[in-house]
Write an enzyme that holds these catalytic residues in place. Structure first.
Site, PDB file in Angstrom:
ATOM      1  N   ALA A   1       0.971  -1.189  -0.101  1.00 33.33           N
ATOM      2  CA  ALA A   1      -0.002   0.062  -0.085  1.00 33.33           C
ATOM      3  C   ALA A   1       1.116   1.087   0.285  1.00 33.33           C
ATOM      4  CB  ALA A   1      -0.830  -0.093   1.288  1.00 33.33           C
TER       5      ALA A   1
ATOM      6  N   GLY B   1       0.396  -5.019   0.921  1.00 37.07           N
ATOM      7  CA  GLY B   1      -0.561  -5.152  -0.428  1.00 37.07           C
ATOM      8  C   GLY B   1      -0.170  -5.889  -1.352  1.00 37.07           C
TER       9      GLY B   1
ATOM     10  N   GLU C   1      -0.558  -9.395  -0.548  1.00 40.50           N
ATOM     11  CA  GLU C   1      -1.945  -9.741  -0.440  1.00 40.50           C
ATOM     12  C   GLU C   1      -2.592  -9.735  -1.693  1.00 40.50           C
ATOM     13  OE1 GLU C   1      -2.122  -6.266   2.301  1.00 40.50           O
ATOM     14  OE2 GLU C   1      -3.289  -7.465   3.698  1.00 40.50           O
TER      15      GLU C   1
ATOM     16  N   GLU D   1       3.743  -4.775   7.557  1.00 44.84           N
ATOM     17  CA  GLU D   1       2.832  -3.883   8.083  1.00 44.84           C
ATOM     18  C   GLU D   1       3.198  -3.380   9.396  1.00 44.84           C
ATOM     19  OE1 GLU D   1       1.773  -6.150   6.308  1.00 44.84           O
ATOM     20  OE2 GLU D   1       0.519  -5.469   4.696  1.00 44.84           O
TER      21      GLU D   1
HETATM   22  N1  CAA Z   1       4.557   3.133  -0.377  1.00 41.99           N
HETATM   23  C1  CAA Z   1       5.380   4.262  -1.060  1.00 41.99           C
HETATM   24  N2  CAA Z   1       6.235   4.428  -1.521  1.00 41.99           N
HETATM   25  C2  CAA Z   1       7.037   3.295  -1.343  1.00 41.99           C
HETATM   26  C3  CAA Z   1       6.710   2.060  -0.804  1.00 41.99           C
HETATM   27  C4  CAA Z   1       5.237   1.996  -0.515  1.00 41.99           C
HETATM   28  N3  CAA Z   1       4.846   0.880   0.133  1.00 41.99           N
HETATM   29  N4  CAA Z   1       7.534   1.257  -1.137  1.00 41.99           N
HETATM   30  C5  CAA Z   1       8.648   1.960  -1.767  1.00 41.99           C
HETATM   31  N5  CAA Z   1       8.252   2.943  -1.957  1.00 41.99           N
HETATM   32  C6  CAA Z   1       9.267   3.943  -2.528  1.00 41.99           C
HETATM   33  C7  CAA Z   1      10.114   4.682  -1.713  1.00 41.99           C
HETATM   34  O1  CAA Z   1       9.790   5.633  -0.757  1.00 41.99           O
HETATM   35  C8  CAA Z   1      11.301   5.107  -2.691  1.00 41.99           C
HETATM   36  O2  CAA Z   1      10.687   6.621  -3.030  1.00 41.99           O
HETATM   37  P1  CAA Z   1      11.626   7.699  -3.295  1.00 41.99           P
HETATM   38  O3  CAA Z   1      12.676   7.125  -4.489  1.00 41.99           O
HETATM   39  O4  CAA Z   1      10.708   8.870  -3.704  1.00 41.99           O
HETATM   40  O5  CAA Z   1      12.575   7.886  -1.866  1.00 41.99           O
HETATM   41  C9  CAA Z   1      11.073   4.289  -3.881  1.00 41.99           C
HETATM   42  O6  CAA Z   1      10.005   3.360  -3.653  1.00 41.99           O
HETATM   43  C10 CAA Z   1      12.037   3.031  -3.760  1.00 41.99           C
HETATM   44  O7  CAA Z   1      12.005   2.330  -2.735  1.00 41.99           O
HETATM   45  P2  CAA Z   1      13.689   2.272  -1.832  1.00 41.99           P
HETATM   46  O8  CAA Z   1      14.406   3.462  -2.243  1.00 41.99           O
HETATM   47  O9  CAA Z   1      13.227   2.046  -0.559  1.00 41.99           O
HETATM   48  O10 CAA Z   1      14.142   1.141  -2.438  1.00 41.99           O
HETATM   49  P3  CAA Z   1      15.147   0.103  -1.617  1.00 41.99           P
HETATM   50  O11 CAA Z   1      15.565  -0.975  -2.888  1.00 41.99           O
HETATM   51  O12 CAA Z   1      16.220   0.808  -0.805  1.00 41.99           O
HETATM   52  O13 CAA Z   1      14.066  -0.754  -0.556  1.00 41.99           O
HETATM   53  C11 CAA Z   1      12.220  -2.041  -0.150  1.00 41.99           C
HETATM   54  C12 CAA Z   1      13.141  -1.729  -1.100  1.00 41.99           C
HETATM   55  C13 CAA Z   1      12.813  -2.890   0.963  1.00 41.99           C
HETATM   56  C14 CAA Z   1      10.709  -2.613  -0.564  1.00 41.99           C
HETATM   57  C15 CAA Z   1      11.470  -0.737   0.703  1.00 41.99           C
HETATM   58  O14 CAA Z   1      11.080   0.055  -0.286  1.00 41.99           O
HETATM   59  C16 CAA Z   1      10.404  -0.931   1.548  1.00 41.99           C
HETATM   60  O15 CAA Z   1      10.574  -1.233   2.837  1.00 41.99           O
HETATM   61  N6  CAA Z   1       9.206  -0.443   1.070  1.00 41.99           N
HETATM   62  C17 CAA Z   1       8.054  -0.418   1.948  1.00 41.99           C
HETATM   63  C18 CAA Z   1       7.654  -1.686   2.154  1.00 41.99           C
HETATM   64  C19 CAA Z   1       6.403  -1.972   3.123  1.00 41.99           C
HETATM   65  O16 CAA Z   1       6.336  -1.502   4.092  1.00 41.99           O
HETATM   66  N7  CAA Z   1       5.250  -2.369   2.682  1.00 41.99           N
HETATM   67  C20 CAA Z   1       3.821  -2.467   3.172  1.00 41.99           C
HETATM   68  C21 CAA Z   1       3.080  -1.070   3.311  1.00 41.99           C
HETATM   69  S1  CAA Z   1       1.958  -1.334   4.192  1.00 41.99           S
HETATM   70  C22 CAA Z   1       0.633  -2.253   3.382  1.00 41.99           C
HETATM   71  O17 CAA Z   1       0.648  -2.691   2.133  1.00 41.99           O
HETATM   72  C23 CAA Z   1      -0.705  -2.285   4.232  1.00 41.99           C
HETATM   73  C24 CAA Z   1      -1.793  -2.818   3.932  1.00 41.99           C
HETATM   74  O18 CAA Z   1      -1.891  -4.082   4.165  1.00 41.99           O
HETATM   75  C25 CAA Z   1      -3.052  -2.130   3.849  1.00 41.99           C
END
Ligand code: CAA
Length: 260
Positions: free
Chosen positions: A66, A111, A114, A134
């Site tokens: 998400a 997500g 999911e 999450e």
């Molecule tokens: N939402 C928004 N932006 C995201 C994102 C997300 N879930 N995941 C990655 N991005 C963005 C980053 O913010 C970054 O943006 P900028 O270039 O503007 O800084 C870009 O994508 C590239 O990401 P990273 O620089 O972080 O890339 P990385 O290779 O260093 O790391 C990763 C990759 C480990 C996947 C890391 O991006 C990460 O941990 N992402 C978040 C994963 C996460 O927590 N997902 C769960 C979200 S909650 C959910 O899904 C809820 C639900 O059930 C309702």
């Protein structure tokens, strides 16, 4: 082929390919992306020429979850409606009357995991990573993750993944039954298409009812599920495809199904 802004949809010889295409944000599920996904799912639902769907992602992610930049400002009610919206789309994918394969090319987190679980089958490229991180963000999976992950892998494994937020690679996902097949990264789409083409040679009504029986039956008692299976089995016996499939076997030739 129809182009959206956040995904690419292509129809190729009966298969609808949906590619999440917001690679700069690792295909995070913005409102816009979810809305386009909903539109493309509606299109697939009502287009008889599409016999199966393959979902994948552009770049190094399938879907990294998400959209955190969106959720950061959400209050409880906004969070609820975001989850409900995503859940409604994932439910439609799960219940599509055609097989759906997730070709997991990279990060399938939150997500994204999911979304992959709303598909019938998950094929993982060697670079795939799955996780439900999450709790790192102070929330729980609420695009279906607490329900579908525990149904797929059992509550103990689901709790381990959801409480620790650990990422697992393709092999580990395969070991626990989350990924159904692991293939070389370079041949991921090819392998997904190959499996879909194989499925498409089978009796289409049978495949459809098989899906309904498994999906609906999972939420029923064994007794009710067996009754459902009997009813759908009887419906299969009433089809021309059943006559063709069985005759073809006895005549030692390939069946030509007509979806009737
Ligand atoms: N939402 C928004 N932006 C995201 C994102 C997300 N879930 N995941 C990655 N991005 C963005 C980053 O913010 C970054 O943006 P900028 O270039 O503007 O800084 C870009 O994508 C590239 O990401 P990273 O620089 O972080 O890339 P990385 O290779 O260093 O790391 C990763 C990759 C480990 C996947 C890391 O991006 C990460 O941990 N992402 C978040 C994963 C996460 O927590 N997902 C769960 C979200 S909650 C959910 O899904 C809820 C639900 O059930 C309702």
């Amino acid at each position: 082929s129809t182009n959206y802004e956040n995904l690419i949809f292509e129809e190729k010889d009966g298969i609808g390919f949906i590619k999440m295409n917001r690679p700069k944000a690792l295909n995070a599920l913005s409102k816009e992306l979810l809305t386009e996904l909903q539109q493309v799912v509606e299109y697939v639902e009502k287009t008889p020429s599409i016999k199966g769907v393959i979902i994948t992602g552009e770049g190094k992610a399938f879907v990294a979850g998400a959209d955190i930049s969106l959720m950061v400002n959400y209050n409880s009610e906004e969070g609820r409606s975001y989850c409900k919206f995503a859940q409604s789309i994932f439910n439609r994918i799960e219940n599509l009357e055609k097989p759906v394969i997730a070709a997991v090319n990279g990060y399938a987190l939150g997500g994204g995991c999911e979304l992959s679980m709303s598909c019938d089958i998950r094929i993982a490229g060697e670079k795939a990573m799955f996780g439900q991180p999450e709790v790192n963000l102070g929330i729980i999976p609420c695009f279906g993750g607490t329900q579908r992950l525990s149904r797929l892998v059992g509550t103990g494994v689901a709790k381990t993944l959801i409480f620790t937020a650990d990422f697992i690679d393709a092999q580990e996902a395969y070991r626990i039954g989350l990924a159904n097949k692991v293939v070389p990264q370079d041949s991921l789409l090819e392998e997904a298409e190959k499996m879909m083409r194989k499925i498409m040679t089978k009796g289409p009504i049978a495949v459809k009812y098989g899906k309904v029986a498994i999906n609906k039956g999972y939420n029923m008692s064994l007794t009710d599920g067996l009754e459902l299976e009997t009813d759908l089995g009887a419906l299969c016996f009433a089809t021309e495809d059943k006559n063709e499939g069985m005759k073809a076997f006895l005549e030692k030739r390939e069946a030509k199904f007509s979806e009737k």
